[in-house]
Design an enzyme around this catalytic site. Structure first.
Site, PDB file in Angstrom:
ATOM      1  N   ASP A 287       0.700  -1.207  -0.057  1.00 27.98           N
ATOM      2  CA  ASP A 287       0.038   0.196   0.073  1.00 27.98           C
ATOM      3  C   ASP A 287       0.795   1.233  -0.027  1.00 27.98           C
ATOM      4  OD1 ASP A 287      -2.453   1.384  -0.337  1.00 27.98           O
ATOM      5  OD2 ASP A 287      -2.816   1.250   1.876  1.00 27.98           O
ATOM      6  N   ASP A 424      -8.443  -4.351   2.336  1.00 25.80           N
ATOM      7  CA  ASP A 424      -8.291  -3.728   3.809  1.00 25.80           C
ATOM      8  C   ASP A 424      -9.206  -4.316   4.636  1.00 25.80           C
ATOM      9  OD1 ASP A 424      -6.817  -1.814   2.264  1.00 25.80           O
ATOM     10  OD2 ASP A 424      -8.153  -0.268   2.419  1.00 25.80           O
TER      11      ASP A 424
HETATM   12 ZN   LIG Z   1      -2.906   0.958   3.938  1.00 29.02          ZN
END
Ligand SMILES: [Zn+2]
Length: 1145
Positions: A287, A424
């Site tokens: 990420d 997520d």
């Molecule tokens: Zn993240």
């Protein structure tokens, strides 16, 4: 031989000068010693102590003397050696004893140490990112189902000889803070993921899962029972669960400094060692918004063999997909061999979510995210929902999915496919575990049972994938199947012209606070460890060894948490920012106590006198930040004419240093003395409440302190009418309302004819009517340089997508900052420093020049207090323009570790040309280099030849559609600190430099940067009528002498106990040998150290601490090399960062 005799004579001459000046100093010591009866103690005792002090003083001088002599001897030997090797420039070597000597000798690095930088760049990797940017058209055509790519085709028989091998890798991406705070995410999501993991993985031994953020694992671990802990251990042992990277967080890679990157990695790995006994071997970074080779280097040094990255510019991904270079050995730009190579897998598609990981078509892949089955909360935005797998549809669904895997595999060089399965905070509900695993198990069973499909599919972890990949690659070719790549992956764009260059600057207040915290943590670590050793040696039970270790651990973790890719980046919700800020502030305060207590023990003459209180400290930091969102302020020291106040100043740097110390006192009649009573020249300046009024209660006193490496030194402050301090003078322009306080000479300049100028022995500076720099003269050659500073605004585009926390989407070129009124300008002239302060509506801009002979005088200090809370959708920039013919080239550092050459590319939008800067950026031509050195991470660019510009703050009222759901408008009054350094270059080959992918700062530049990042720390000894009197040593250097100029002591970090709670007997000694460029006209001016080709004799490093053992280790202490043994000499290669386990006594 004749020459060498000359040098011997020269050396002897210096020797004589030193002896003479020592004699003078001693003599002055006699004269200036306080006369009359001492206030405390009886008279004879006072005399006795004076005598004792004199003896101490003599002893110290003798020791210094010996050292100077040995240094002179060394330098004469060195010189005669190098004379035999051939002629060289200025004479010299280090002198450790005298400030005068060190500042006048121009030193030079060992010529052999200059070779590294001059040789670098001769390496030619298969893929050089700078060249890749030349090749890519950046035309962004529509690629069909894979929008940013192309149509992938394959033949049905391609897997006949070797079947496709697919690893479906379930994972959950847990941000330690973003839309919720770390604790709230844990409470609402993460704890359930762990709990369900234990239950659901046990159901079938073929199920796998991965975890990376140790901050969460550690929190969960503290609240679970032993059977659960045992269950986790057995999942790890059985290979069902893998810890990837295992840092405290998944850090951002653009804005953190390498100190903090290493520290959070150690914190995670140490936790794993103690609690689980596992050693991660694969890196997982899905990420962070762009990727840095520094991270690759750190992972390699920590013993990792593989890593994975995801957020790379979509056009680069496409190019790599076409070339099949998505898997490569990442090699550092500066590596002359292959020691830094680490296998890296770049994910090919837009995101790490399930729609973008099974293959090129998100519409298909989304149908294999079974959390999105109809009836649930999530759907597929591409319009086709998943279908639960049943005997009736398994054949068609398997065909569909296999088609995606096959297409994905066509982008790689082996027949092994990695298919991450997660998103997520996934797998928090047990139903999701069932949905994902059960449906995939049916698909696997079907595929594996059909030989004609030529596929072997299973759940796996990242290391399962890499192991299979290595096996397949080994079978395939004699030499490596994968290309070598060098360079970095900034600036990231995920689509269109959406470049993620905003976050390099977002929430700059905290980026600065982070850097202060890093320096403070490092100081606390070093002082704590050495104080701990002394406490053990002298059996000082009152030293709070254990409580301090606990707070130190908390501080490491709070700093670690802040390296997370939504924390230091400034990309979390307002209240999450407050949570991070509060943690940093709490730790800053607790570190100040550790530093105070530790320094106090170290500087105490009689250790048995040591005292401590749980909530107070005898040595107090002179600065304090009162709330998480306010700037630090100096405390005012209350002086008296009877009793001196004791100031203990710490030099956190591993080289001796001359630097100006400024503290606030309550009287303008102040005298600064050394501990032995010698007066120190000082400047008393006004403390200004604001633009117009002078404080009636506080004054700033500044003096030049000369402090040994990692040294503590005592100064005395006394109120005295017969003070030798010099008052600063003030000259005000465009300022009519000033209230004076009757002490300072304040002159109003209404129509001044002369230009505003300040100078010292290195530089003369001229400023315009607004107090902005216009012209610089270098006294080295008396040449003038037009160097202009100006401020600019960038607005945001009025298209649909506008700038936000992540994205910079400007409305065009930067527009000159126009102040509604002519700013008032205040010129301060003083003996120690002079400065120009301009008051603009949104910035208070200060340029300071120190009147010192050493390094500090060779650059100008620039500080900007920025306040843009009144504007909407603007970003404010400081631009430096010069005549340097840099064309389209500029240089920025990566994580304070290495320099990455950049090119301003007009084929890319403006925002693509903004890069992260952690510690420095520079431009250069054959004759000069102009550097902007920084004390915080910010975005930087060079929009035209001769320019450097730095983003100082941004205020954006809207969300930029990357999930945050808000703008960034919680701006604070923010301090940015810089230095501007102009250097003359020598013997540069421009053509070679243009081609080279590597570049280095000078030693001077490295040192100047250390002034910004590791400033002197003044502490004041508590003085209350009730507090006892303590005798302190005049100074206490923790090192015997300066380390070589190019070696940085990154940390001395007490290692945790393996069994018990708390600390062990060992520390991690982390050293970095910096790379540097010697091609400057006076590379050693003001340096008081030398280079040694990376060699250090360890027994001679610490002062008063014997080295019991020193054993090499991997960077994060996970591995000990098999041949490791106790060593006495360290040898570091250029650019190397190494960790050693050290045991001191
Ligand atoms: Zn993240």
């Amino acid at each position: 031989m004749k020459l060498s005799r000359q040098f011997t004579v020269f050396g002897s001459a210096i020797f004589c000068v030193v002896i003479f000046s020592l004699y003078l100093m001693l003599d002055r010591g006699h004269l200036d010693y306080p006369r009359g009866p001492r206030q405390e103690g009886s008279f004879p005792q006072g005399q006795l102590s004076i005598l004792q002090e004199k003896i101490d003083h003599l002893e110290r001088l003798l020791a210094e003397n010996n050292e100077i002599i040995s240094n002179i001897r060394d330098s004469v030997i060195n010189l005669s050696e190098s004379v035999e090797d051939g002629p060289k420039g200025a004479p010299g070597n280090a002198s450790h004893g005298s400030a005068h000597l060190s500042s006048h000798l121009a030193l030079q690095a060992d010529p052999k140490d200059c070779l590294f930088a001059s040789r670098s760049g001769s390496q030619h990797p298969d893929v050089q990112m700078l060249d890749v940017y030349d090749l890519i058209p950046f035309d962004n055509p529509d690629g069909g189902v894979w929008k940013q790519g192309f149509d992938i085709k394959y033949e049905a028989d391609e897997w006949d000889s070797e079947p496709l091998q697919v690893f479906v890798v379930p994972h959950s991406h847990n941000d330690p803070g973003w839309l919720k705070t770390f604790n709230d995410y844990f409470r609402d999501k993460t704890q359930y993921i762990f709990n369900n993991m234990v239950l659901k993985l046990k159901e079938d031994s073929r199920r796998k899962f991965m975890w990376s953020e140790i901050s969460y694992l550690a929190k969960w671990w503290d609240m679970i029972d032993i059977p659960k802990k045992e269950a986790v251990k057995s999942l790890l042992q059985g290979g069902q669960l893998e810890i990837v990277t295992g840092g405290w967080v998944m850090p951002d890679e653009a804005t953190p400094h390498y100190f903090a990157l290493i520290d959070q990695l150690i914190e995670g790995h140490q936790w794993l060692e103690k609690n689980l006994g596992v050693k991660p071997r694969s890196g997982w970074s899905i990420d962070p918004f762009g990727h840095s080779p520094t991270m690759a280097y750190l992972l390699k040094r920590a013993g990792f063999s593989h890593m994975l990255i995801q957020r790379v510019h979509y056009a680069v991904k496409k190019h790599f997909s076409l070339q099949k270079t998505l898997e490569f050995f990442w090699r550092q730009n500066w590596d002359l061999g292959s020691v830094t190579d680490i296998m890296c897998h770049m994910m090919p598609f837009y995101s790490y979510d399930i729609p973008h990981t099974c293959g090129p078509d998100p519409k298909i892949c989304c149908q294999f995210d079974f959390k999105r089955l109809p009836g649930g909360r999530y759907g597929c935005p591409w319009g086709v929902p998943p279908e639960a797998i049943s005997p009736g549809n398994v054949q068609s669904r398997a065909q569909m999915l296999l088609d995606q895997y096959r297409k994905k595999s066509k982008l790689f060089r082996t027949k092994v496919v990695l298919a991450p399965l997660g998103d997520d905070f996934r797998f928090n509900e047990y139903t999701e575990w069932d949905l994902q695993y059960r449906n995939y198990e049916q698909l696997f069973n079907y595929m594996n049972s059909q030989p004609h499909l030529k596929v072997k599919i299973q759940f796996g972890t990242l290391s399962d994938y890499f192991d299979a990949l290595e096996k397949a690659a080994a079978k395939k070719s004699g030499q490596s199947l994968f290309p070598i790549l060098s360079g970095d992956f900034f600036t990231y764009a995920d689509r269109d012209d959406h470049y993620w260059s905003g976050y390099f600057t977002s929430r700059p207040f905290y980026k600065r606070m982070d850097r202060i915290m890093e320096s403070r943590l490092r100081t606390a670590e070093i002082l704590y460890h050495l104080a701990l050793k002394q406490a053990q040696k002298y059996q000082i039970n009152k030293f709070l060894s254990s409580p301090h270790y606990t707070t130190l651990t908390e501080a490491r973790r709070n700093l670690g948490l802040f390296q997370h890719h939504d924390a230091i980046t400034g990309t979390s919700k307002d209240w999450v920012v407050v949570d991070y800020g509060t943690r940093l502030l709490q730790s800053l305060n607790s570190l100040d106590k550790i530093i105070g207590d530790s320094a106090f023990l170290l500087i105490l003459k009689d250790k048995k006198m040591y005292q401590s209180h749980p909530s107070d400290t005898f040595l107090k930091m002179d600065m304090r930040q009162s709330s998480q969102d306010s700037l630090p302020r100096k405390n005012t020291i209350q002086l008296s004419a009877r009793e001196p106040r004791y100031l203990v100043v710490y030099n956190p740097f591993e080289q001796e240093r001359d630097s100006v110390v400024s503290v606030c006192v309550n009287s303008a009649s102040v005298k600064v003395l050394t501990d032995s009573g010698n007066p120190v020249e000082a400047q008393v300046s006004a403390v200004w409440n604001d633009e117009k009024s002078i404080s009636q209660t506080a004054y700033e006193v500044s003096f030049l302190a000369h402090i040994p490496p990692l040294g503590l030194k005592v100064y005395k402050l006394l109120e005295s009418q017969s003070s030798s301090s010099h008052l600063a003078d003030y000259f005000l322009y465009n300022n009519d309302g000033v209230v004076e306080n009757g002490i300072f000479h304040v002159k109003k300049m209404v129509y001044a004819k002369e230009a505003i100028a300040v100078e010292n022995s290195f530089l003369a500076l001229w400023f315009d009517r607004s107090g902005l720099l216009e012209k610089v003269k270098m006294k080295e050659d008396n040449k003038y340089h037009e160097i202009k500073v100006q401020f600019l605004w960038y607005g945001t585009t009025n298209k649909r997508d506008r700038s936000g926390a992540y994205l910079f989407l400007p409305d065009g070129q930067g527009q000159p900052y126009v102040s509604l009124r002519q700013p008032s300008v205040r010129v301060t002239r003083g003996r120690i420093y002079s400065e120009i302060t301009s008051f603009f509506d949104h910035v208070t801009h200060k340029v300071r020049l120190y009147n010192t002979q050493g390094i500090e005088g060779q650059s100008m200090e620039v500080s900007n207090i920025v306040d843009i809370r009144s504007v909407h959708n603007y970003e404010i920039v400081m631009r430096i323009s010069s005549k340097i013919n840099s064309q389209n080239r500029f240089y920025t550092d990566l994580n304070g570790y290495q320099i990455q050459p950049r090119r301003m590319m007009s084929k890319l939008p403006l925002q693509a040309n903004v890069y992260p800067m952690s510690t420095m950026a520079y431009i250069q031509d054959t004759e000069h280099r102009l550097s902007l050195l920084a004390a915080q991470s910010l975005g930087v660019s060079s929009m035209a030849s001769g320019q450097i510009e730095v983003f100082m703050d941004r205020r954006l009222m809207q969300d930029d559609n990357r999930g945050l759901g808000q703008g960034v408008h919680d701006n604070k009054v923010t301090a940015n600190l810089f230095r501007i350094l102009l250097e003359k270059r020598n013997g540069v080959n421009l053509e070679e430099e243009k081609k080279s992918s590597v570049n280095y700062p000078s030693l001077l530049s490295h040192m100047t940067s250390s002034f910004l990042n590791h400033p002197f720390l003044p502490m004041i000894l508590k003085a209350e009528p009730s507090s006892p009197t303590f005798k302190m040593l005049s100074e206490f250097p923790l090192l015997q002498s300066s380390l070589p100029c190019d070696i940085h002591l990154v940390n001395l970090r007490t290692i945790q106990s393996k069994v018990a709670k708390g600390y062990s007997d060992e520390a991690a000694l982390i050293l970095h040998r910096k790379g540097f460029d010697c091609q400057f006209s006076s590379p050693g001016l003001g340096l008081s150290c030398s280079t040694t080709q990376g060699k250090m004799s360890v027994p001679k490093v610490f002062n008063q601490f014997a080295v019991e053992s020193l054993i090499p280790s991997s960077l994060s202490l996970m591995h000990t090399p098999p041949e490791a043994r106790n060593m006495t000499e360290i040898k570091l290669s250029p650019m190397e960062i190494s960790t050693f386990r050290i045991r001191l006594r």
